[in-house]
Design a protein around this motif. Structure first.
Motif, short mmCIF file in Angstrom:
data_model
loop_
_atom_site.label_atom_id
_atom_site.label_comp_id
_atom_site.label_asym_id
_atom_site.label_seq_id
_atom_site.Cartn_x
_atom_site.Cartn_y
_atom_site.Cartn_z
N LEU A 33 46.82 15.97 32.58
CA LEU A 33 46.02 15.81 31.45
C LEU A 33 46.42 16.79 30.33
N GLY A 34 47.89 17.21 30.55
CA GLY A 34 48.56 17.86 29.27
C GLY A 34 48.06 19.25 29.13
N LEU A 35 47.55 19.99 30.18
CA LEU A 35 47.01 21.22 29.85
C LEU A 35 48.17 22.17 30.30
N GLY A 36 48.07 23.26 29.76
CA GLY A 36 48.97 24.35 30.11
C GLY A 36 48.37 25.42 31.06
N LEU A 37 48.97 25.91 31.77
CA LEU A 37 48.61 27.12 32.74
C LEU A 37 48.86 28.42 32.36
N LEU A 38 47.94 29.44 32.40
CA LEU A 38 48.21 30.91 32.33
C LEU A 38 47.98 31.31 33.57
N ALA A 39 49.10 31.90 34.15
CA ALA A 39 48.99 32.52 35.20
C ALA A 39 48.45 34.03 35.44
N TRP A 40 47.41 34.17 35.92
CA TRP A 40 47.14 35.61 35.98
C TRP A 40 47.30 36.34 37.43
N SER A 41 47.60 37.62 37.49
CA SER A 41 48.18 38.21 38.57
C SER A 41 49.46 37.49 39.16
N PRO A 42 50.35 37.30 38.34
CA PRO A 42 51.74 36.55 39.03
C PRO A 42 52.53 37.68 39.84
N LEU A 43 51.82 38.93 39.90
CA LEU A 43 52.56 39.81 40.85
C LEU A 43 51.95 40.09 41.99
N GLY A 44 51.06 38.96 42.29
CA GLY A 44 50.32 39.18 43.59
C GLY A 44 49.28 40.64 43.67
N ARG A 45 48.77 40.84 42.45
CA ARG A 45 47.90 41.86 42.35
C ARG A 45 48.51 43.13 42.59
N GLY A 46 49.94 43.31 42.36
CA GLY A 46 50.79 44.35 42.30
C GLY A 46 51.60 44.40 43.77
N VAL A 47 51.08 43.55 44.79
CA VAL A 47 51.81 43.53 45.78
C VAL A 47 53.25 43.31 45.96
N LEU A 48 53.52 42.20 45.04
CA LEU A 48 54.93 41.58 45.06
C LEU A 48 55.86 42.66 44.44
N THR A 49 55.49 43.57 43.85
CA THR A 49 56.39 44.67 43.34
C THR A 49 57.04 45.45 44.49
N GLY A 50 56.50 45.40 45.63
CA GLY A 50 57.12 46.05 46.85
C GLY A 50 56.26 47.41 46.99
N LYS A 51 55.55 47.92 46.19
CA LYS A 51 54.98 49.44 46.18
C LYS A 51 54.25 49.57 47.45
N TYR A 52 53.80 48.40 48.13
CA TYR A 52 52.85 48.63 49.20
C TYR A 52 53.64 48.30 50.59
N ARG A 53 54.86 48.30 50.64
CA ARG A 53 55.66 47.87 51.86
C ARG A 53 55.37 49.04 53.12
#
Length: 310
Positions: free
Chosen positions: A186-206
């Motif tokens: 449909l020619g729509l653009g995506l805006l991705a919210w929480s691209p860091l997985g709600r902060g988990v992908l920063t590694g801070k919760y390892r």
């Protein structure tokens, strides 16, 4: 940052957007002002907020900053309303947002989530009026399934449905089943919210939950908890390994992966502090090698069954 077009529209936004979910609550005026200055200095334009953030205080804070820290024309202003998506409630939400923001119109107005009590056709009439009355330049949906996005795009073929704001990260790829294909068609653009997985992908919760993190916050712990799983931990370790090999941070790697996905116009980062935002801004110049992308695709892959895969 080099601006990207949002789908097939003429709307242009920065590849990283500045989210404001914590503004007016966990992020005070001074910290928000510093974030906005750093964001604009880095070439950012997309400022994302919502009528519901801090019960409207995020929008009030943005309104203050647009009078003291940044010019209105410096930002692409996106806000959301419509948890009650009836025509009456949706337009009231928009008018309330305009008053709090201190502006005559927003660049992008989104319906925050599906409302089972309101026919989508009625919601579409409100979005049409938002554009034709000059209160919003573009409109879209947030957190809606693929079928609803396609139906709304058909209903709004005169003014155009422009954007779909959805959660999208290495820990949440559900939009790839139907929403992203619908956006492509449909020619729509995506805006991705929480691209860091709600902060988990920063590694801070390892290894533990930091005392000053969202997962330790009474009002945000439930937001993070779904991604503190064994499966998520495996994805995080893959991101950390890739980051070490590239000499970058896990956040940069995770953001670069999202920004390379089809139809994604912008990844919205919701930093609580200026330091967190600066870590994210460095991701815009990172192009992941094909082997790294393939490895991350594999470890985070989702099941695609009937009818997506026949």
């Amino acid at each position: 940052m080099r601006d990207r077009t949002v789908g097939g529209s003429g709307l242009r936004v920065s590849p990283l957007g500045l989210g404001t979910m914590t503004w007016g609550r966990d992020t005070g005026p001074d910290s928000a002002a510093e974030q906005l200055r750093d964001f604009l200095d880095a070439g950012g334009t997309l400022l994302d907020t919502s009528a519901s953030y801090a019960d409207g205080d995020a929008e009030r804070l943005i309104g203050d900053l647009l009078r003291t820290t940044a010019a209105r024309d410096d930002v692409v202003l996106c806000t959301k309303g419509g948890r009650n998506a009836s025509r009456r409630a949706l337009l009231a939400d928009l008018d309330g947002s305009l008053a709090r923001l201190g502006v005559e119109c927003v660049d992008l107005f989104l319906v925050a989530c599906p409302d089972p009590a309101t026919p989508l056709a009625e919601t579409a009439t409100a979005l049409r009026l938002a554009v034709t009355s000059g209160r919003a330049r573009y409109v879209g949906l947030s957190n809606h399934p693929g079928w609803a996005s396609a139906h709304a795009a058909t209903l709004l073929d005169d003014v155009g449905l422009t954007a779909l704001e959805v959660e999208y990260s290495l820990l949440q790829r559900g939009v790839e089943r139907e929403v992203r294909p619908a956006a492509h068609a449909l020619g729509l653009g995506l805006l991705a919210w929480s691209p860091l997985g709600r902060g988990v992908l920063t590694g801070k919760y390892r290894h533990t939950v930091p005392a000053d993190s969202r997962a330790a916050s009474p009002h945000l712990a439930g937001f993070v908890e779904p991604y503190l799983t064994e499966r998520a931990a495996a994805v995080v370790e893959a991101v950390v390994t890739a980051a070490q090999g590239l000499g970058r941070t896990p956040a940069e790697v995770a953001l670069a992966w999202v920004l390379a996905r089809d139809q994604v116009a912008s990844a919205i980062v919701g930093a609580r502090t200026p330091g967190q935002l600066r870590q994210s801004l460095a991701a815009v110049d990172l192009a992941l090698p094909a082997q790294v992308r393939a490895a991350l695709d594999d470890v985070s892959a989702i099941d695609a069954g009937y009818p997506e895969r026949w």
